[in-house]
Design a protein around this motif. Structure first.
Motif, mmCIF file in Angstrom:
data_model
loop_
_atom_site.group_PDB
_atom_site.id
_atom_site.type_symbol
_atom_site.label_atom_id
_atom_site.label_comp_id
_atom_site.label_asym_id
_atom_site.label_seq_id
_atom_site.Cartn_x
_atom_site.Cartn_y
_atom_site.Cartn_z
ATOM 1 N N GLN A 1 1.149 -1.098 0.165
ATOM 2 C CA GLN A 1 -0.411 0.084 0.440
ATOM 3 C C GLN A 1 0.616 1.449 0.261
ATOM 4 N N ALA A 2 0.852 2.135 -0.561
ATOM 5 C CA ALA A 2 1.119 3.574 -0.891
ATOM 6 C C ALA A 2 1.073 4.265 0.000
ATOM 7 N N GLY A 3 1.126 5.477 0.110
ATOM 8 C CA GLY A 3 0.681 6.154 1.702
ATOM 9 C C GLY A 3 -0.659 6.827 1.260
ATOM 10 N N PRO A 4 -0.675 8.039 2.030
ATOM 11 C CA PRO A 4 -2.206 8.631 1.444
ATOM 12 C C PRO A 4 -1.578 9.341 -0.351
ATOM 13 N N ARG A 5 -2.477 9.555 -0.676
ATOM 14 C CA ARG A 5 -2.882 9.670 -1.459
ATOM 15 C C ARG A 5 -3.645 11.575 -1.901
#
Length: 148
Positions: free
Chosen positions: A139-143
């Motif tokens: 999972q990438a960080g917040p966008r």
């Protein structure tokens, strides 16, 4: 097995209907017009690459692709923004054919990966992507986004 090819002008109405069906499936109301679709896939500077799956009965699915980059690593990738197969042609190899064509397209442009996302609650799509050979990405960080 369906024929996989690039979208043509004559395909716009059928693809537009499929985009609207995908939006409705997700509880959205598509505001895309046929003119928007033509501009973004066939215009002077296409924004998306759109591959269609054609069967004897007409178009039965599509994949919409756009480029990605991991600039710091010098890596190109491709995002499969949409993958759609008409209900009556699901579980017949159409998605597999569209993904295979998408991989070939991406590799031909020097990409090292094909990415796809789905709603966390769409377990059917997750199983499909697992079965097609995708692996779960961390999972990438917040966008964030800015709209105007």
């Amino acid at each position: 097995m369906p024929l996989i090819r690039s979208i043509a002008k004559a395909d716009i109405p059928q693809v537009h209907d499929m985009v609207r069906a995908l939006a409705a499936y997700h509880g959205d109301t598509a505001s895309l017009t046929p003119e928007d679709l033509a501009r973004d896939t066939l215009g002077a500077a296409p924004w998306l690459t759109l591959l269609v799956a054609e069967g004897a009965e007409g178009l039965v699915g599509y994949a919409a692709l756009f480029p990605l980059a991991q600039l710091q690593f010098g890596v190109r990738g491709m995002d499969m923004h949409h993958l759609f197969v008409r209900q009556e042609r699901r579980r017949c190899g159409v998605a597999r054919a569209l993904v295979a064509a998408s991989v070939t397209f991406a590799q031909g442009r020097g990409c090292r990966f094909l990415a796809v996302g789905t709603d966390p609650d769409n377990t059917a799509a997750q199983r499909t992507y697992d079965n097609l050979g995708f692996t779960r990405a961390p999972q990438a960080g917040p966008r964030f986004r800015m709209k105007w």
